[in-house]
Scaffold this motif. Structure first.
Motif, short mmCIF file in Angstrom:
data_model
loop_
_atom_site.label_atom_id
_atom_site.label_comp_id
_atom_site.label_asym_id
_atom_site.label_seq_id
_atom_site.Cartn_x
_atom_site.Cartn_y
_atom_site.Cartn_z
N ALA A 1 47.33 26.82 59.42
CA ALA A 1 45.92 26.58 59.07
C ALA A 1 45.68 27.05 57.64
CB ALA A 1 45.00 27.31 60.03
N PHE A 2 45.10 26.16 56.82
CA PHE A 2 44.62 26.52 55.48
C PHE A 2 43.13 26.79 55.60
CE2 PHE A 2 48.10 25.53 52.53
CZ PHE A 2 48.96 24.84 53.37
N SER A 3 42.71 28.00 55.26
CA SER A 3 41.29 28.33 55.44
C SER A 3 40.41 27.54 54.48
CB SER A 3 41.06 29.83 55.22
OG SER A 3 41.13 30.14 53.84
N GLY A 4 40.95 27.07 53.33
CA GLY A 4 40.04 26.62 52.27
C GLY A 4 39.16 27.81 51.93
N ASP A 5 37.93 27.55 51.46
CA ASP A 5 36.99 28.66 51.25
C ASP A 5 36.15 28.79 52.51
OD1 ASP A 5 38.09 28.80 48.79
OD2 ASP A 5 36.30 28.18 47.68
N ILE A 6 35.94 30.02 52.96
CA ILE A 6 35.23 30.20 54.23
C ILE A 6 34.08 31.19 54.11
CG2 ILE A 6 37.07 29.62 55.86
CD1 ILE A 6 37.69 32.62 56.04
N HIS A 7 33.08 30.99 54.99
CA HIS A 7 32.08 32.01 55.23
C HIS A 7 32.10 32.27 56.72
CE1 HIS A 7 28.37 34.26 55.29
NE2 HIS A 7 28.43 34.32 53.97
N TYR A 8 32.41 33.52 57.09
CA TYR A 8 32.66 33.78 58.51
C TYR A 8 31.37 33.87 59.32
CZ TYR A 8 34.10 36.02 62.80
OH TYR A 8 34.29 36.30 64.11
N GLU A 9 30.33 34.52 58.78
CA GLU A 9 29.07 34.60 59.52
C GLU A 9 28.26 33.32 59.32
OE1 GLU A 9 29.79 37.75 57.86
OE2 GLU A 9 30.44 38.53 59.82
N ASP A 10 27.34 33.08 60.26
CA ASP A 10 26.41 31.97 60.07
C ASP A 10 25.55 32.25 58.85
OD1 ASP A 10 27.40 31.04 62.44
OD2 ASP A 10 25.62 31.53 63.63
#
Lengths: 638, 638
Positions: free
Chosen positions: B350-359
């Motif tokens: 899995a490539f995360s790319g850019d992520i924001h974990y929380e809503d």
């Protein structure tokens, strides 16, 4: 005007400025890594002994001076003059004039006498005839391989010169990239033994280090097809560097030429000849076993034609940003640790190739002293935690004892041995044992390629261990020429005579009893309980040698297409301690005493357990960053 | 007959066997990852609601059923019938018949009403007219980008279909290699932020994941030129996968087509449109700054033409041995975690790319639940040991307070903001604050690309956070349509009017004050102490935004070619906590709660300190093998 031409133009001017005014420079060109200076005054050049050395150091290049063709003495007159200058005892066996380069190749039994003190005789030759002498040794034992290689190179001299000029321009091309990085890609021999192959790459340059097969596993070849291998075409690499001639490092070097490669191979002169011998045999074996050989013998010749032989210690430009230096690796004749200096002080990588750290009878131990080295790629064949070998003295004692016991009961000793390296080591043990009376004088028969491989060893004594070399050079005591060594060249008839002639020792290929004359010897000697079979080398899984070693005594043999069973009644013994590889202790000592100690070590060329054990031990003991790479990985160091 | 044709032939037979005897199959073909089944009985197909689903599950392929052209109702008659079936409230804005595929594209304000419960309305349409309906949303705010992309794709429909068929055959080609390995090569964004680019490779397949620029460093582009990149030619890659549209991931995707690439790009539909918007703007900016753009706008169109949009959760064959699934990444509209299933259960990356974990207000938090995953490539922008951000609630409180204070003294608030993502997040904060009376109602002006980017957001509400989507779908409460949002489209004149009209809030690009309309706003508002400038996003080293943030108040401005100095007297404030990236805690939580927990993590897309900190923390806390790769390395996982 291209960048290379501009550069040559400026070097030409520099040389003119450096030289006394009465020495002319008619042209300056590159041939491979060397700068060739043409002059109409070769004799004056030769008079001033250290002029070339001074120029070389000033320009930081390897320099060859050549006379302009029209100032040369005619060959017939020159030959007479040369024979006058060189002392009789030098034993000239051939003189060969190359008008295109102004070189005369002098083959002599004692090259030292042709060269003279600090090259004085060579200079005298040039002063008298203008020609540039090049000296090669007359093989003390006639080697068909060496003869063939030399004749072939003579015949291909013109094409070879074109190759040299082309590669010379490549090497001295202008650097294009303003980036700096150094990477190693693993194409084979990671977590396995066999198919050694790496790519060393910078933004400018891609170098293939070794390209071997995997013994006992024909299908597992180096991963040349991936993009970072040769996927983009064979000429995406700039150079091939061969650490030594064993097939697990060299087998697929000729294949590169089938793929269209036409660049240089850098290796030592004996490695070139042994590569020729072993790869041609490799094709032969494949054909005999009904496999399609991956390339034709013509490709072996191409490989030889494209080889630029280097000597240990020569620092050689092989690309605009890479200097290569070979150092003795102690493993087999001509085997090298390959040291790469990248950029101008940017980074240094050493590939160990296969090494033996301690001195053996044949070779000095591997060199581990370098100006700088940040990363070491280290073989790990015996890297496992229990991979300690018997001391060679004990091994020799045991071998002598087994031979004596067999002799005393009237039996014959047969030793399966690899043609290159182990056979000569055992020959030296036997020569000393017989000479000093530890075993009675008896014939020692050499079968298969062993004689030819030995002949190649005697052609290059300067690659042998100091004291052995001295014996050959100064005392005329070449142990390989001892009278009791007999080359089996009479086929089955001779073998039968040997069988019936009383006690003797036989060294025969193949070393793992996978074919070759050893099969005949088993038939002739296997059923006699007084005889002894002695293993002195590693027997790989799946070989007949391994089976016999572990107790099998019913051996299937093919006789005129029919299969029959041979029951072995002779003694079967194993004497280890003659390996060409450093054992675990030797590998650790190599690293421990290495100067300077590298920052990073890649443990390769060993099975999974060996590389992991060694990598972990080196990390914990010496606090280096160590890796046990997989095949197909790329590591970046800068 | 080629292998693909044989395969299609056999699938054809399978389908015939599966279907009731009264449903005919006239042809079976691949279009991209989909299997297209042509039938003369589209109506009967439509009658049996779950026939396609059953077939898809049986054949493990995505299936589209198309009517044979000659069984279709004529478009005029069909249009009347379709308008009869679809309820008025669906708000049809366009109907477009494609005779080559038998598809009718229905653009409607409420696609849900066109689709009907479980697709019942769509089936009814097919039953009545034979055509296969495809539904797209009428953008609630007219987006020029979306309109252009749709028109362009309509115009290029034939070439696109040829591309689909060609790629379809590529995807379903026979596997050639009997080896198994999985590798990742790093071409950028390692130990740095920017120029994201990786190659995921197997013996069969090479996939380029992202291909972005490095903001503030035009010369540092992904290492495409190396052999394992695109050195062997652009078509040595089989597919491009784009995780999201930000330029540091997408800027050089169109360049690939200039290099000759003609394969597929997989991304989400909004990412495709945003990539179009942002790369065209990128070319514009380059031209305005006097740089030569690396490619022409024609290449952006090529990229769009070659894009195969996928939805979150769709498991899609993109090569014989690779299945791709996108999952919401929570970072910007359409941003994805790209999950690759390789071989038949061989390996998962899995490539995360850019992520924001929380809503966030805009998006659900990143998905971290997968069937299997052995290796995670994880962004590390805020991976440093101290990279914790303020809680968003606190940030919002602070923003509201600053706006109220400015309002109360009659001032104007100006917020530099990135067009995509952060602007819409702030719009949602302001919309709620005004709706609930936390700040007085006043105009919120949107300048630069913000309006257009917002229009694209409203086109794809299904990519927004659950409750936001529901508000848009079910309650007609689309917050982006609030009356107080005003699109600045009158240029300087309108800006001057805004300056003179009393308290308001202005959101304007560029987010780091490196150009764009924010420069005008500084001129208009900068000298008035009652006004407030609020930074809500990261200000990179070397940008004017960073300088102002750290206290500079003498700003050089260019006015008709002359340079003058602007003295800033307005308040300068910073409110963090609105980042699109997970902070250190978010990254750890993403990994900690990941199901299943991966064995290996590659920490990328962060500066040296961030990737080292995160790599070390994940190793010590969760006992995973973690790496902080350099660019130009290759890791092998199998």
């Amino acid at each position: 005007m291209s960048a290379v031409e501009q550069q040559l133009e400026s070097i030409h001017q520099q040389i003119v400025n450096e030289l006394p005014r009465d020495i002319s420079v008619s042209a300056v060109t590159y041939e491979g890594p060397e700068l060739v200076v043409y002059t109409r005054d070769p004799k004056k050049f030769a008079e001033k002994g250290d002029l070339v050395r001074k120029l070389a150091s000033k320009l930081r290049k390897r320099i060859t001076v050549r006379p302009d063709p029209d100032v040369l003495t005619r060959p017939n007159d020159a030959e007479a003059a040369i024979r006058e200058v060189i002392p009789e005892e030098a034993g000239i066996t051939d003189l060969d004039f190359h008008e295109d380069t102004g070189e005369v190749v002098i083959e002599a039994a004692k090259p030292g006498l042709v060269i003279g003190r600090h090259g004085s005789t060579l200079r005298e030759i040039t002063q008298r005839v203008g020609w540039t002498p090049e000296v090669v040794r007359t093989p003390p034992i006639e080697s068909a391989t060496v003869r063939n290689v030399r004749n072939y190179l003579k015949q291909e001299r013109e094409e070879r010169r074109a190759i040299l000029e082309r590669v010379g321009r490549q090497i001295h091309r202008r650097e294009l990239s303003d980036e700096d990085w150094v990477r190693i890609t693993t194409l084979g021999c990671c977590r396995e033994v066999g198919r050694a192959s790496f790519v060393l790459s910078t933004p400018e340059t891609r170098i293939l280090v070794d390209c071997g097969d995997k013994p006992g596993s024909e299908k597992e070849v180096p991963y040349l097809q991936v993009p970072e291998g040769l996927g983009g075409g064979a000429n995406t690499i700039d150079a091939v560097v061969l650490t030594h001639a064993h097939l697990d490092h060299s087998a697929f070097v000729p294949l590169l030429f089938k793929y269209g490669y036409d660049g240089p191979i850098y290796t030592t002169e004996p490695s070139r000849d042994l590569m020729g011998l072993l790869t041609l045999d490799y094709l032969d074996v494949a054909a005999k076993e009904g496999r399609t050989p991956p390339y034709e013998s013509e490709m072996v010749r191409e490989a030889i034609k494209h080889t630029f032989p280097l000597q240990y210690g020569d620092v050689t430009d092989i690309a605009p940003d890479v200097k290569l230096t070979f150092h003795n690796a102690g493993h087999i004749l001509g085997s090298s640790v390959a040291h790469f200096h990248i950029g101008d002080g940017l980074y240094n990588v050493a590939f160990s190739g296969d090494i033996h750290y301690e001195d053996t009878r044949l070779f000095n131990g591997a060199v581990n002293d370098f100006p700088r080295v940040e990363t070491l790629v280290l073989e790990s064949t015996y890297g496992g935690r229990n991979d300690y070998q018997t001391d060679q003295e004990d091994s020799e004692r045991k071998l002598v004892q087994l031979i004596n016991e067999t002799h005393d009961r009237g039996g014959i000793v047969v030793i399966p041995a690899f043609a290159v390296g182990r056979s000569q080591e055992i020959m030296l043990v036997l020569e000393e044992a017989i000479r000093t009376g530890k075993i009675p004088e008896m014939p020692v028969h050499l079968d298969g390629m062993i004689w030819e491989a030995t002949a190649i060893h005697t052609t290059y004594p300067e690659y042998l261990r100091d004291d052995l070399r001295n014996r050959i050079f100064h005392e005329d005591e070449n142990p390989f020429l001892a009278e009791f060594f007999n080359h089996i060249d009479g086929g089955e008839e001779e073998r039968e005579a040997v069988r019936d002639a009383g006690p003797s020792v036989i060294l025969s290929t193949s070393g793992m009893i996978t074919g070759g004359p050893i099969m005949s010897w088993l038939e002739h000697l296997g059923s006699e309980p007084n005889n002894t079979l002695i293993f002195v080398g590693y027997q790989a899984q799946g070989t007949l040698g391994r089976r016999i070693q572990s107790g099998w005594d019913e051996i299937p043999m093919t006789d005129n297409g029919r299969t029959k069973t041979l029951t072995l009644k002779l003694n079967v013994e194993t004497v280890d301690g003659f390996s060409g590889h450093a054992d675990r202790q030797g590998l650790e000592n190599f690293v421990k005493t290495m100067n300077p100690r590298p920052e990073k070590v890649l443990c390769v060329h060993g099975d999974e357990r060996s590389v992991q054990d060694l990598s972990s031990a080196l990390y914990h003991k010496y606090k280096m960053r160590t890796f046990a790479p997989k095949n197909l990985e790329t590591f970046r160091f800068r």
